[in-house]
Enzyme design. Structure first.
Site, PDB file in Angstrom:
ATOM      1  N   GLY A  91      51.493 -16.695   4.784  1.00 45.99           N
ATOM      2  CA  GLY A  91      51.751 -18.136   4.818  1.00 45.99           C
ATOM      3  C   GLY A  91      50.585 -18.920   5.376  1.00 45.99           C
ATOM      4  CB  ALA A  92      47.512 -18.067   6.745  1.00 46.44           C
ATOM      5  CB  SER A  97      52.577 -13.434  -1.536  1.00 47.41           C
ATOM      6  OG  SER A  97      52.060 -14.470  -2.333  1.00 47.41           O
ATOM      7  CB  ALA A  98      48.213 -13.176  -4.739  1.00 55.44           C
ATOM      8  CG  ASP A 140      46.893 -17.761  -4.470  1.00 55.80           C
ATOM      9  OD1 ASP A 140      46.025 -18.587  -4.775  1.00 55.80           O
ATOM     10  OD2 ASP A 140      47.702 -17.936  -3.538  1.00 55.80           O
TER      11      ASP A 140
HETATM   12  C1  MEV Z   1      47.687 -21.594  -3.246  1.00 64.15           C
HETATM   13  O1  MEV Z   1      46.818 -20.611  -2.732  1.00 64.15           O
HETATM   14  C2  MEV Z   1      46.976 -22.403  -4.294  1.00 64.15           C
HETATM   15  C3  MEV Z   1      47.780 -23.537  -4.894  1.00 64.15           C
HETATM   16  O2  MEV Z   1      46.883 -24.262  -5.737  1.00 64.15           O
HETATM   17  C4  MEV Z   1      48.969 -23.053  -5.690  1.00 64.15           C
HETATM   18  C5  MEV Z   1      48.572 -22.351  -6.971  1.00 64.15           C
HETATM   19  O3  MEV Z   1      47.435 -22.422  -7.432  1.00 64.15           O
HETATM   20  O4  MEV Z   1      49.484 -21.690  -7.534  1.00 64.15           O
HETATM   21  C6  MEV Z   1      48.285 -24.504  -3.828  1.00 64.15           C
END
Ligand code: MEV
Length: 301
Positions: A91-92, A97-98, A140
């Protein structure tokens, strides 16, 4: 049998990338390592979280595991225990998660004797990302599979960029966890409220990204830093910055960073600062730590 998935930082273009604007991103050395071994029942154990989720678990991890196992090209797979070592904060905004999804897929593939390309892993891990993020752009998981410095556009193959010299970055962690799904939904609500204004911001970010790409390829850290700062203004206008992130960004700039901004989904999580040398990087780390936040230097590309 083990597999690795990388963390990532977004240099410019987060959120806009969900709407088809290109984004620039860099793979991190840190990530997730997963090991798969035959077992009596299928489960995913994650260290250091101490979680263990089976196929029936009513959790995102359980649902994501079920999705990738059911969609595996060699399905049905025999029961397997996957142990993941997660070396990224969750969550940072660093693509935890990816990275986990890519590591799990690679571990499953190795056990099944399957050699998949990075592009195939990126595509197959999209199903995992959807469980966590609802409407992910795919950035991601694509970066988690490929690494390097790259330009990503939704639905298109990743374009690797030749950078003159590795990018030196400081990453500061606000310690505030945020949900990518919630932040993407928050931005979507702003678009619903005022589409014309939103589209102007998208155009502006698109221009910043294409100029930043030129700066990256030319090795112009000064220009790249300025473009990151401009992207930060637009992200803040979308209410993705927080007091903690703004404090760290201000401290980084004052300590000599070329540019600094939120990275990833915002609303908490991490910021990045571009620095020209290890010495300046150390000053930026000190300045962020003096505010009470964790920070580290890394090279990308
Ligand atoms: C999250 O790491 C990146 C965002 O642009 C979401 C996405 O690309 O799916 C916020």
């Amino acid at each position: 049998m083990s597999g690795f998935g990388r963390g990532k930082v977004i240099l410019l273009g987060e959120h806009a990338v969900v709407y088809g604007v290109p984004a620039l991103a860099a793979g991190l050395e840190r990530g997730v390592t997963a090991t798969a071994t035959p077992a009596a029942e299928t489960e995913l154990a994650c260290a250091p979280w101490g979680t263990s989720d089976g196929l029936d678990a009513d959790t995102d991890l359980g649902r994501a595991l079920r999705a990738v196992i059911e969609a595996h090209p060699d399905a049905p797979l025999p029961p397997v225990r996957v142990e993941a070592d997660v070396a990224l904060p969750a969550g940072a905004g660093l693509g935890c998660s990816a990275a986990l999804g890519v590591a799990v897929l690679r571990a499953l593939d190795e056990l099944a004797g399957r050699a998949a390309s990075d592009a195939e892993i990126a595509e197959r891990s999209m199903i995992w990302e959807r469980v966590f993020h609802g409407n992910p752009s795919g950035l991601d998981n694509t970066m988690a599979a490929h690494g390097g410095v790259a330009c990503f556009r939704r639905g298109e193959p990743l374009e690797r960029l030749d950078v003159r010299a590795p990018l030196r970055l400081v990453i500061g962690d606000s310690g505030e966890s945020s949900s990518t799904r919630a932040m993407v939904e928050q931005v979507a609500r702003q678009r619903e409220r005022d589409a014309a204004r939103f589209d102007k911001s998208l155009d502006a970010i698109g221009t910043l990204v294409s100029n930043a790409r030129l700066a990256l390829e030319a090795g112009d850290a000064h220009a790249l830093g300025q473009l990151m700062d401009l992207n930060q203004h637009l992200l803040a206008a979308w209410m993705l910055s927080t007091t903690a992130l703004e404090d760290m960004i201000g401290a980084a700039r004052a300590a000599g960073a070329k540019g600094a901004k939120v990275t990833g989904s915002g609303g908490g999580g991490c910021m990045i600062a571009l620095v020209e040398s290890e010495e300046v990087g150390a000053k930026v780390v000190d300045a962020i730590e003096a505010l009470g936040f964790a920070a580290f230097q890394t090279e990308a590309g």
